[in-house]
Design a protein around this motif. Structure first.
Motif, PDB file in Angstrom:
ATOM      1  N   ILE A   1       0.827  -1.202   0.000  1.00  0.00           N
ATOM      2  CA  ILE A   1       0.000   0.000   0.000  1.00  0.00           C
ATOM      3  C   ILE A   1       0.864   1.256   0.000  1.00  0.00           C
ATOM      4  CG2 ILE A   1      -0.271   0.199   2.529  1.00  0.00           C
ATOM      5  CD1 ILE A   1      -3.229   0.943   1.942  1.00  0.00           C
ATOM      6  N   PHE A   2       2.026   1.219   0.670  1.00  0.00           N
ATOM      7  CA  PHE A   2       2.953   2.356   0.657  1.00  0.00           C
ATOM      8  C   PHE A   2       3.628   2.475  -0.714  1.00  0.00           C
ATOM      9  CE2 PHE A   2       4.013   2.151   5.523  1.00  0.00           C
ATOM     10  CZ  PHE A   2       2.710   2.510   5.817  1.00  0.00           C
ATOM     11  N   GLN A   3       4.089   1.354  -1.245  1.00  0.00           N
ATOM     12  CA  GLN A   3       4.804   1.376  -2.518  1.00  0.00           C
ATOM     13  C   GLN A   3       3.901   1.821  -3.663  1.00  0.00           C
ATOM     14  OE1 GLN A   3       6.063  -2.764  -2.291  1.00  0.00           O
ATOM     15  NE2 GLN A   3       8.194  -2.121  -2.008  1.00  0.00           N
ATOM     16  N   ASP A   4       2.692   1.280  -3.701  1.00  0.00           N
ATOM     17  CA  ASP A   4       1.778   1.639  -4.787  1.00  0.00           C
ATOM     18  C   ASP A   4       1.410   3.112  -4.726  1.00  0.00           C
ATOM     19  OD1 ASP A   4       1.864  -1.012  -5.523  1.00  0.00           O
ATOM     20  OD2 ASP A   4      -0.133  -1.511  -4.741  1.00  0.00           O
ATOM     21  N   TYR A   5       1.150   3.592  -3.521  1.00  0.00           N
ATOM     22  CA  TYR A   5       0.764   4.989  -3.358  1.00  0.00           C
ATOM     23  C   TYR A   5       1.912   5.922  -3.746  1.00  0.00           C
ATOM     24  CZ  TYR A   5      -0.476   9.350  -0.993  1.00  0.00           C
ATOM     25  OH  TYR A   5      -0.725  10.674  -0.708  1.00  0.00           O
ATOM     26  N   ALA A   6       3.098   5.665  -3.206  1.00  0.00           N
ATOM     27  CA  ALA A   6       4.242   6.529  -3.507  1.00  0.00           C
ATOM     28  C   ALA A   6       4.548   6.535  -4.999  1.00  0.00           C
ATOM     29  CB  ALA A   6       5.464   6.078  -2.716  1.00  0.00           C
ATOM     30  N   GLY A   7       4.477   5.365  -5.624  1.00  0.00           N
ATOM     31  CA  GLY A   7       4.739   5.297  -7.057  1.00  0.00           C
ATOM     32  C   GLY A   7       3.711   6.069  -7.865  1.00  0.00           C
ATOM     33  N   ARG A   8       2.449   5.964  -7.458  1.00  0.00           N
ATOM     34  CA  ARG A   8       1.378   6.651  -8.178  1.00  0.00           C
ATOM     35  C   ARG A   8       1.520   8.169  -8.072  1.00  0.00           C
ATOM     36  NH1 ARG A   8      -2.141   3.854  -6.133  1.00  0.00           N
ATOM     37  NH2 ARG A   8      -2.899   5.101  -4.362  1.00  0.00           N
ATOM     38  N   ILE A   9       1.854   8.645  -6.889  1.00  0.00           N
ATOM     39  CA  ILE A   9       1.952  10.096  -6.695  1.00  0.00           C
ATOM     40  C   ILE A   9       3.183  10.666  -7.388  1.00  0.00           C
ATOM     41  CG2 ILE A   9       2.108  11.966  -5.010  1.00  0.00           C
ATOM     42  CD1 ILE A   9      -0.590  10.385  -5.061  1.00  0.00           C
ATOM     43  N   THR A  10       4.319  10.013  -7.220  1.00  0.00           N
ATOM     44  CA  THR A  10       5.562  10.579  -7.768  1.00  0.00           C
ATOM     45  C   THR A  10       5.679  10.388  -9.275  1.00  0.00           C
ATOM     46  OG1 THR A  10       6.790   8.553  -7.205  1.00  0.00           O
ATOM     47  CG2 THR A  10       6.798  10.348  -5.585  1.00  0.00           C
ATOM     48  N   ALA A  11       4.780   9.605  -9.865  1.00  0.00           N
ATOM     49  CA  ALA A  11       4.764   9.486 -11.327  1.00  0.00           C
ATOM     50  C   ALA A  11       4.049  10.660 -11.991  1.00  0.00           C
ATOM     51  CB  ALA A  11       4.091   8.182 -11.739  1.00  0.00           C
ATOM     52  N   ARG A  12       3.399  11.497 -11.205  1.00  0.00           N
ATOM     53  CA  ARG A  12       2.667  12.620 -11.778  1.00  0.00           C
ATOM     54  C   ARG A  12       3.626  13.602 -12.465  1.00  0.00           C
ATOM     55  NH1 ARG A  12      -2.613  13.405  -9.871  1.00  0.00           N
ATOM     56  NH2 ARG A  12      -2.401  15.650 -10.131  1.00  0.00           N
ATOM     57  N   PRO A  13       3.155  14.257 -13.524  1.00  0.00           N
ATOM     58  CA  PRO A  13       4.038  15.178 -14.260  1.00  0.00           C
ATOM     59  C   PRO A  13       4.660  16.254 -13.380  1.00  0.00           C
ATOM     60  CG  PRO A  13       2.082  14.721 -15.551  1.00  0.00           C
ATOM     61  CD  PRO A  13       1.855  14.082 -14.211  1.00  0.00           C
ATOM     62  N   ALA A  14       3.937  16.758 -12.388  1.00  0.00           N
ATOM     63  CA  ALA A  14       4.494  17.808 -11.520  1.00  0.00           C
ATOM     64  C   ALA A  14       5.713  17.298 -10.770  1.00  0.00           C
ATOM     65  CB  ALA A  14       3.433  18.304 -10.540  1.00  0.00           C
ATOM     66  N   PHE A  15       5.644  16.080 -10.261  1.00  0.00           N
ATOM     67  CA  PHE A  15       6.796  15.508  -9.564  1.00  0.00           C
ATOM     68  C   PHE A  15       7.958  15.308 -10.531  1.00  0.00           C
ATOM     69  CE2 PHE A  15       4.106  14.675  -5.959  1.00  0.00           C
ATOM     70  CZ  PHE A  15       4.993  14.609  -4.888  1.00  0.00           C
ATOM     71  N   GLN A  16       7.655  14.878 -11.729  1.00  0.00           N
ATOM     72  CA  GLN A  16       8.723  14.663 -12.697  1.00  0.00           C
ATOM     73  C   GLN A  16       9.398  15.989 -13.074  1.00  0.00           C
ATOM     74  OE1 GLN A  16       9.791  11.533 -13.505  1.00  0.00           O
ATOM     75  NE2 GLN A  16       8.328  11.061 -11.882  1.00  0.00           N
ATOM     76  N   ARG A  17       8.611  17.050 -13.178  1.00  0.00           N
ATOM     77  CA  ARG A  17       9.213  18.357 -13.465  1.00  0.00           C
ATOM     78  C   ARG A  17      10.086  18.826 -12.305  1.00  0.00           C
ATOM     79  NH1 ARG A  17       3.958  19.263 -15.498  1.00  0.00           N
ATOM     80  NH2 ARG A  17       3.355  20.540 -13.707  1.00  0.00           N
ATOM     81  N   ALA A  18       9.621  18.607 -11.074  1.00  0.00           N
ATOM     82  CA  ALA A  18      10.421  18.998  -9.914  1.00  0.00           C
ATOM     83  C   ALA A  18      11.714  18.204  -9.858  1.00  0.00           C
ATOM     84  CB  ALA A  18       9.605  18.795  -8.627  1.00  0.00           C
ATOM     85  N   ARG A  19      11.648  16.913 -10.135  1.00  0.00           N
ATOM     86  CA  ARG A  19      12.860  16.089 -10.152  1.00  0.00           C
ATOM     87  C   ARG A  19      13.820  16.529 -11.232  1.00  0.00           C
ATOM     88  NH1 ARG A  19      10.582   9.920  -9.010  1.00  0.00           N
ATOM     89  NH2 ARG A  19      10.364  10.171  -6.730  1.00  0.00           N
ATOM     90  N   ALA A  20      13.277  16.932 -12.378  1.00  0.00           N
ATOM     91  CA  ALA A  20      14.151  17.408 -13.460  1.00  0.00           C
ATOM     92  C   ALA A  20      14.852  18.703 -13.051  1.00  0.00           C
ATOM     93  CB  ALA A  20      13.322  17.626 -14.730  1.00  0.00           C
ATOM     94  N   ARG A  21      14.157  19.582 -12.354  1.00  0.00           N
ATOM     95  CA  ARG A  21      14.787  20.814 -11.859  1.00  0.00           C
ATOM     96  C   ARG A  21      15.911  20.477 -10.886  1.00  0.00           C
ATOM     97  NH1 ARG A  21      12.226  26.060 -11.730  1.00  0.00           N
ATOM     98  NH2 ARG A  21      10.161  26.128 -12.702  1.00  0.00           N
ATOM     99  N   ASP A  22      15.644  19.526  -9.990  1.00  0.00           N
ATOM    100  CA  ASP A  22      16.674  19.137  -9.023  1.00  0.00           C
ATOM    101  C   ASP A  22      17.883  18.534  -9.724  1.00  0.00           C
ATOM    102  OD1 ASP A  22      15.378  20.107  -6.831  1.00  0.00           O
ATOM    103  OD2 ASP A  22      14.854  18.156  -5.970  1.00  0.00           O
ATOM    104  N   ALA A  23      17.618  17.684 -10.706  1.00  0.00           N
ATOM    105  CA  ALA A  23      18.709  17.052 -11.435  1.00  0.00           C
ATOM    106  C   ALA A  23      19.546  18.097 -12.170  1.00  0.00           C
ATOM    107  CB  ALA A  23      18.169  16.004 -12.400  1.00  0.00           C
ATOM    108  N   ALA A  24      18.876  19.065 -12.766  1.00  0.00           N
ATOM    109  CA  ALA A  24      19.591  20.113 -13.503  1.00  0.00           C
ATOM    110  C   ALA A  24      20.426  20.978 -12.576  1.00  0.00           C
ATOM    111  CB  ALA A  24      18.612  20.975 -14.281  1.00  0.00           C
ATOM    112  N   ALA A  25      19.943  21.146 -11.341  1.00  0.00           N
ATOM    113  CA  ALA A  25      20.672  21.973 -10.368  1.00  0.00           C
ATOM    114  C   ALA A  25      21.858  21.233  -9.777  1.00  0.00           C
ATOM    115  CB  ALA A  25      19.737  22.424  -9.259  1.00  0.00           C
TER     116      ALA A  25
END
Length: 206
Positions: A181-205
């Motif tokens: 239940i933790f893994q499925d939830y975390a995966g579902r939320i962090t797969a959202r485009p907003a999270f991916q954009r935030a991760r890309a900003r962090d990676a670029a920084a």
């Protein structure tokens, strides 16, 4: 950058608790300025930053001239600040109590419990502990996510940004049990485009 964009400034260090706020800003579609801090280089202790947050911690937000600190307070503030995004139940919404409960539970109980567990520190006696027991906290989180798919049931909210980020991090480092239940939830939320954009900003920084 527009005048509106300059109204909100996030003081941010990549891959820290402030990444949660960055993901929320992306979800909200809110205009903001990003001020990167190199904490390893001591920028969190600069006089300029300490004037905004005397603890020298991120995330720290400036909304105009008003500083807002503490991760959950910032998320509550931003979700209410941009109601058009629909990420916060209104004060008269029946879901508001549940929303506030689980956001505050994150800061008041979950964080102390997982920090004690991560640092192998004995918790305070139960009658004095802010969270009771680690196992009770994990059971409460599992209950919060049942039946899902979100903290508020069918409605996605800022609470999911906080909890999705928190569970992704704590699962990664083995601080919480790897329950489906933790893994499925975390995966579902962090797969959202907003999270991916935030991760890309962090990676670029870097």
């Amino acid at each position: 950058m527009t005048g509106d964009a300059m109204a909100i400034t996030l003081f941010h260090a990549p891959n820290t608790r402030s990444s949660t706020v960055l993901a929320l800003l992306e979800e909200l579609g809110a205009p903001f300025a990003l001020r990167l801090l190199d904490l390893q280089a001591g920028e969190g202790r600069s006089p300029e930053f300490l004037a905004v947050n005397p603890l020298g911690k991120v995330p720290t937000l400036l909304d105009g001239d008003t500083p807002v600190t503490e991760q959950v307070a910032i998320c509550l503030h931003l979700a209410d600040r941009f109601p058009q995004a629909g990420l916060a139940p209104a004060p008269d919404d029946p879901l508001r109590g549940r929303y506030l409960r689980w956001l505050v539970f994150y800061a008041a109980s979950f964080e102390p419990a997982v920090i004690d567990r991560a640092t192998q520190r004995d918790p305070a006696p139960q009658r004095m502990s802010p969270y009771g027991t680690y196992d009770a906290v994990m059971d409460a989180v599992a209950g919060m996510l049942t039946p899902g798919p979100y903290v508020l049931g069918e409605r996605y909210s800022a609470a999911d940004v906080v909890w999705g980020s928190a569970l992704a991090w704590t699962l990664r480092f083995g601080i919480v049990p790897a329950l489906p239940i933790f893994q499925d939830y975390a995966g579902r939320i962090t797969a959202r485009p907003a999270f991916q954009r935030a991760r890309a900003r962090d990676a670029a920084a870097g």
